[in-house]
Design an enzyme around this catalytic site. Structure first.
Site, PDB file in Angstrom:
ATOM      1  N   GLU A  45       0.856  -1.195   0.000  1.00  0.00           N
ATOM      2  CA  GLU A  45       0.000   0.000   0.000  1.00  0.00           C
ATOM      3  C   GLU A  45       0.884   1.235   0.000  1.00  0.00           C
ATOM      4  O   GLU A  45       1.681   1.452   0.916  1.00  0.00           O
ATOM      5  CB  GLU A  45      -0.903  -0.017   1.245  1.00  0.00           C
ATOM      6  CG  GLU A  45      -1.777   1.232   1.364  1.00  0.00           C
ATOM      7  CD  GLU A  45      -2.552   1.285   2.669  1.00  0.00           C
ATOM      8  OE1 GLU A  45      -2.840   0.225   3.266  1.00  0.00           O
ATOM      9  OE2 GLU A  45      -2.861   2.415   3.107  1.00  0.00           O
ATOM     10  N   ARG A  49       0.334  10.582   0.370  1.00  0.00           N
ATOM     11  CA  ARG A  49       0.664  11.662   1.302  1.00  0.00           C
ATOM     12  C   ARG A  49       1.890  12.442   0.867  1.00  0.00           C
ATOM     13  O   ARG A  49       2.422  13.235   1.635  1.00  0.00           O
ATOM     14  CB  ARG A  49       0.915  11.081   2.699  1.00  0.00           C
ATOM     15  CG  ARG A  49      -0.292  10.405   3.288  1.00  0.00           C
ATOM     16  CD  ARG A  49      -0.011   9.965   4.708  1.00  0.00           C
ATOM     17  NE  ARG A  49      -0.719   8.746   4.996  1.00  0.00           N
ATOM     18  CZ  ARG A  49      -0.455   7.937   6.012  1.00  0.00           C
ATOM     19  NH1 ARG A  49       0.517   8.235   6.853  1.00  0.00           N
ATOM     20  NH2 ARG A  49      -1.138   6.855   6.193  1.00  0.00           N
ATOM     21  N   THR A  73      -4.618   6.130   1.924  1.00  0.00           N
ATOM     22  CA  THR A  73      -5.010   7.517   2.241  1.00  0.00           C
ATOM     23  C   THR A  73      -5.785   8.141   1.074  1.00  0.00           C
ATOM     24  O   THR A  73      -5.565   9.284   0.694  1.00  0.00           O
ATOM     25  CB  THR A  73      -3.778   8.382   2.609  1.00  0.00           C
ATOM     26  OG1 THR A  73      -2.824   7.595   3.338  1.00  0.00           O
ATOM     27  CG2 THR A  73      -4.173   9.542   3.510  1.00  0.00           C
ATOM     28  N   LYS A 133     -10.853  -1.717   7.144  1.00  0.00           N
ATOM     29  CA  LYS A 133      -9.611  -1.439   7.867  1.00  0.00           C
ATOM     30  C   LYS A 133     -10.002  -0.995   9.276  1.00  0.00           C
ATOM     31  O   LYS A 133     -10.964  -0.242   9.436  1.00  0.00           O
ATOM     32  CB  LYS A 133      -8.882  -0.330   7.099  1.00  0.00           C
ATOM     33  CG  LYS A 133      -7.811   0.430   7.838  1.00  0.00           C
ATOM     34  CD  LYS A 133      -7.091   1.326   6.841  1.00  0.00           C
ATOM     35  CE  LYS A 133      -6.385   2.482   7.516  1.00  0.00           C
ATOM     36  NZ  LYS A 133      -5.082   2.775   6.921  1.00  0.00           N
TER      37      LYS A 133
HETATM   38  C1  3PG Z   1      -0.462   4.721   8.555  1.00  0.00           C
HETATM   39  O1  3PG Z   1      -1.188   5.438   9.194  1.00  0.00           O
HETATM   40  O2  3PG Z   1       0.438   5.147   7.824  1.00  0.00           O
HETATM   41  C2  3PG Z   1      -0.651   3.244   8.644  1.00  0.00           C
HETATM   42  O3  3PG Z   1      -1.778   2.914   9.384  1.00  0.00           O
HETATM   43  C3  3PG Z   1       0.593   2.595   9.182  1.00  0.00           C
HETATM   44  O4  3PG Z   1       0.800   3.004  10.466  1.00  0.00           O
HETATM   45  P1  3PG Z   1       2.156   2.610  11.233  1.00  0.00           P
HETATM   46  O5  3PG Z   1       3.230   3.498  10.701  1.00  0.00           O
HETATM   47  O6  3PG Z   1       1.836   2.871  12.680  1.00  0.00           O
HETATM   48  O7  3PG Z   1       2.423   1.166  10.944  1.00  0.00           O
END
Ligand code: 3PG
Length: 211
Positions: A45, A49, A73, A133
């Site tokens: 994924e 961002r 995102t 999720k």
């Molecule tokens: C995110 O918000 O980027 C994902 O949920 C991953 O989160 P993490 O960096 O805490 O694994």
């Protein structure tokens, strides 16, 4: 023709862990993704961002054999359209706005929307989502919270993300209502900056053996 739920279920069942990553350039995205796939984590994924995110999705789709790339995102219908154009095979959003759900009905690429409460999950069940999720997993209540949802939200499967690591991933993966987990721990920033692709492959290999 398989339903979106069926296709999403197949993707989420390919590996116990989905790396959730953000990249500033395509070369780094390709190298990191190659290392993850080599280690046994084919589902990747890439979060929207950074300004380069969409290009990174396209580059990894084209250049990394065996990778199944999703866009993360995905907050708006416009980002949904762009992600699909770049070749994303699935999309992930931290929540679900009405706009996003409406746009989702008009395309064929499955969406994994985020929830943190039973009411949110019930709303998406009514929209016939089977996979959600659970976000942000650790701050929202962790594995105990998700376990408590299983008897009342039967039929739903979750991919928890947010605060997971090699230390707590199994707390989630052993739950009946968890299909896989997501997280950034399999490709730490420092390893990416140092170009430690072997190290990332090793973390991926350890993660692929969970469950
Ligand atoms: C995110 O918000 O980027 C994902 O949920 C991953 O989160 P993490 O960096 O805490 O694994």
């Amino acid at each position: 023709m398989k339903t979106k739920n069926e296709r999403l279920g197949e993707i989420l069942s390919l590996a116990p862990v989905i790396p959730v990553l953000q990249f500033d350039d395509t070369e780094t995205a390709v190298n990191t993704s190659r290392a993850l796939v080599a280690g046994g984590l084919p589902i990747i994924e890439i979060t929207l961002r950074t300004p380069a995110a969409l290009d990174c999705i396209r580059a990894v789709c084209k250049q990394v054999e065996g990778a199944v790339v999703g866009a993360g995102t995905v907050l708006t219908p416009a980002l949904m359209r762009d992600s699909i154009e770049m070749g994303a095979k699935f999309m992930v959003s931290p929540g679900a706005s009405l706009d996003l759900l409406e746009a989702n009905q008009k395309n064929d690429i499955p969406l994994l929307p985020g929830v943190a409460t039973p009411s949110e999950a019930m709303g998406l069940m009514a929209e016939e989502f089977e996979y959600l999720k659970f976000f942000p997993a650790e701050p929202a209540g962790g594995a105990d919270y998700l376990k408590a949802l299983a008897p009342v939200l039967q039929g739903l499967k979750f991919c928890p993300t947010g605060g997971l690591s090699a230390d707590n991933a199994m707390d989630y993966l052993t739950l009946d209502n968890v299909v896989c987990v997501g997280g950034s721990w399999v490709a730490p920033k420092a390893m990416i900056i140092n170009g430690d692709w072997d190290g990332i492959s090793e973390l991926a290999s350890n993660a692929a053996q969970l469950a």
